[in-house]
Structure formats: C-alpha cells, structure tokens
Design an enzyme around this catalytic site. Structure first.
Site, PDB file in Angstrom:
ATOM      1  N   VAL A 282       1.104   8.015   1.445  1.00 19.18           N
ATOM      2  CA  VAL A 282      -0.276   7.645   1.073  1.00 19.18           C
ATOM      3  C   VAL A 282      -1.067   7.068   2.003  1.00 19.18           C
ATOM      4  CG1 VAL A 282       0.339   7.311  -1.527  1.00 19.18           C
ATOM      5  CG2 VAL A 282       0.504   5.413   0.216  1.00 19.18           C
ATOM      6  N   CYS A 283      -2.297   6.830   1.932  1.00 19.32           N
ATOM      7  CA  CYS A 283      -3.307   6.291   3.003  1.00 19.32           C
ATOM      8  C   CYS A 283      -2.672   4.731   3.235  1.00 19.32           C
ATOM      9  CB  CYS A 283      -4.664   6.056   2.617  1.00 19.32           C
ATOM     10  SG  CYS A 283      -5.443   7.912   2.674  1.00 19.32           S
TER      11      CYS A 283
END
Ligand SMILES: [Zn+2]
Lengths: 81, 268
Positions: free
Chosen positions: A16-17
């Site tokens: 994920v970011c």
C-alpha cells in the site's frame, strides 16, 4: 495496442502507499535513463498516485491499464536520474 | 545499489521518496561516518536526528557524566542514566532508536595529540562543544585534515551555526584569530540557556551534515546563521575568507595544534 518491451518488471501486489511508490522509485533508480519499468499492482490508490509522483519526478508514464478486476499494469520510462 | 530490508524500507520511506535523497542518497547516508564533539545540549539532538536518518557510524566524544542539571536540554539522557558517562547514555538512547547505526562512545577529552588520529576516518565533524579551547582545537584539526566541520554555539536565547569547508570557505579563525581571554566570556552556568535552544541549533547542524553527505542543496559556507529565540528571528551574516588568517590564509603561522588553557565554562 503497441507493446512496450520492459527492461525491468516488478510485482508490488499487496503493498500500500507509500511503499508502492518507494518500491517503484527504487526500481526506477536502478535503471539507466531511457530504460522502461513495468509495474504490476493491485492498489487502486497507487494506480492513481504512482503515475502522478513519477511525472512529478520527471519520469514519463507510457501506460496505465487495468488488466482485470484487481490488478493494474503501469509502464514508466526513465527520463532523468 | 543498497538492498534495503523491509524494516529499512519502511523506516527510510519518507527519505527514499524525496527526489533529492532516493535509494542512492539513503545508501550514502548509511555509508557515512560522522564525528560529534560533545554529547551535551547540541550533541544530543545532532546525534539523535542523524541516528534517525540512518547515518552508518556516529562517534561521540565527551568526558562528562550525566547530571540532573543536564536534563533541561540534553535530550538523549534521562533520570535513569544520571551518573553514567554521557557518551554511554547517548549511545543507549540512539541504539534504541535505530539499531542500523553503529555508535562509538569515546569518554575522553580531545587533545592536540590525538584529535587528528581520531577524526581521520570520518567524513564530517560536528562541533557541539561549549568552550573555546575545544572549539579552536576542532577548527584547527579540521582545517589541517581537510574535514568539513559543522559548528554550533548557544548562549542564553541566542544560537549560531556555520559550516566550515576547509580551504574553500572561511574557518573559525578567519572570524576570530584567537580565543577570547578566559574570564571575559560568561560561563554558561552564570549566563543560562533556554533548554529548547540547543534543539533548534542542533537540528540545523544535523541538516547541514545530511546535505554534506548527500551533496545536495547549499550549506552555510561563508555564512554565520544567528538565531534569536526571544525575537524568533534568523539572521545570516556573510563571513569572507580572511587572506591573513593564521590557519588557512596565505601566510600560515599556525602549523601545529594548540591546547589552550582551560578556565572557560566546561559545563556542556
Ligand atoms: Zn581561516
């Protein structure tokens, strides 16, 4: 559609970011200017953010394609160090 | 290129995504060796932030032990380390923050006989000392060894930072050829210091160190940055090289290190 031969491919599914971008950026750094990176990912957020960040950093997005229900493929050409 | 572990990728992610740092810059930081003089008000925040940044090797030199009166500003120490050598106390704090970093604790005073040997293997020197004899000794050694030096000083509500790049910018003696006579300078015990001030100045010094390591941005070469905490005011004063500097000028009269007599405030 024209196929672009990638010099390097990375699979960042499950990330994920901001780690998606961290992984993509490290991969770009390892290339020479002019070479092409293909990124396989499954984060909708990253599919929007990575292209924007890559262009902010002066790289060239060649492709951003949703390939199935969950995954995207991005293709980036390294334009600068 | 450096292979980052998953932990390192997470720890340094906000660095790696900066265009000016990236994986390559983070690898430079990991390979860097920084020598910090003093584990007091300035040495604590400098070492703390450089540890957080992932500097590979940090040497800390200080002869003193932790006292209760240090805790108002020396943030690497605590009530649990009172009586312990400051370098050991800081080493524990830094290692708890980041096990990637090798902290070398040297409990000793620096002298003209050993400083050149001690700094030889380091890339950057940071002066966080609180007295003029050490300030001049460190300046002279760095100019002689060609090591960049990030110098900081604090008193009451005012702090100063400058970065000395030997033979490219001015050195400390270009400003003041000799240390002031002992007794003229107020001791910090008498003068006092706002506890947060060394945090501001130390963070600025750590920033200078990282820019030197990365080779990015502009450092305070030929400039003295003065911070007034009461007025919340930063001023930059240009400092030219002094062609008649006895250390780095055209006719050098200082060719050996000098230990000036003590008699200044020695409480960091
Ligand atoms: Zn000079």
């Amino acid at each position: 559609m024209e196929e672009i031969a990638a010099d390097k491919r990375i699979n960042i599914k499950g990330f994920v970011c901001p780690y998606t971008f961290v992984k993509a950026k490290l991969a770009i750094e390892s290339l020479e200017v002019g070479q092409v990176l293909e990124i396989l990912l499954d984060s909708e957020e990253a599919s929007r953010n990575i292209p924007k960040s890559m262009e902010d950093h002066g790289q060239k997005m060649l492709k951003n394609e949703k390939i199935n229900d969950t995954d995207w493929i991005l293709v980036v050409r390294k334009e600068r160090e | 290129m450096m292979d980052f572990t998953d932990d390192q990728l997470q720890r340094y992610s906000r660095h790696i995504i900066l265009p000016e740092v990236g994986g390559k810059g983070q690898a430079k930081i990991a390979g860097a060796k920084v020598f910090i003089v003093g584990a007091g008000g300035l040495g604590c925040p400098v070492g703390y932030y450089l540890t957080a940044a992932g500097v590979g090797t940090i040497a800390l030199v200080d002869n003193d032990s932790v006292e209760m009166s240090n805790l108002q500003r020396q943030i690497a120490h605590s009530v649990n380390t009172i009586g312990m050598p400051k370098v050991e106390s800081a080493k524990r704090t830094f290692e708890a923050l980041n096990p990637d970093v090798r902290v070398i604790a040297m409990q000793r005073r620096l002298s003209k006989d050993d400083i050149l040997d001690l700094i030889r293997d380091y890339d950057v020197v940071v002066d966080g000392s609180d007295n003029f004899p050490t300030r001049y000794l460190v300046n002279d050694a760095c100019v002689m060894a060609g090591k960049p030096l990030v110098s900081g000083a604090i008193l009451r509500f005012e702090g100063q930072v400058t970065t000395i790049v030997p033979h490219d910018g001015p050195c400390y003696r270009c400003l003041f050829e000799e240390p002031p006579p002992a007794g003229l300078v107020p001791s910090c015990q008498e003068a006092g210091v706002l506890g947060v001030l060394p945090g501001v100045i130390g963070a600025l010094q750590a920033t200078e160190v990282l820019k030197l390591i990365l080779g990015k941005g502009e450092v305070l070469k030929g400039e003295l940055l003065i911070y007034n905490a009461l007025k919340t005011e930063f001023r930059k004063v240009k400092v030219p090289r002094n062609p008649s500097c006895p250390l780095c000028g055209e006719h050098r009269t200082i060719t050996e290190l000098v230990d000036y007599n003590e008699g200044y405030c020695s409480m960091p």
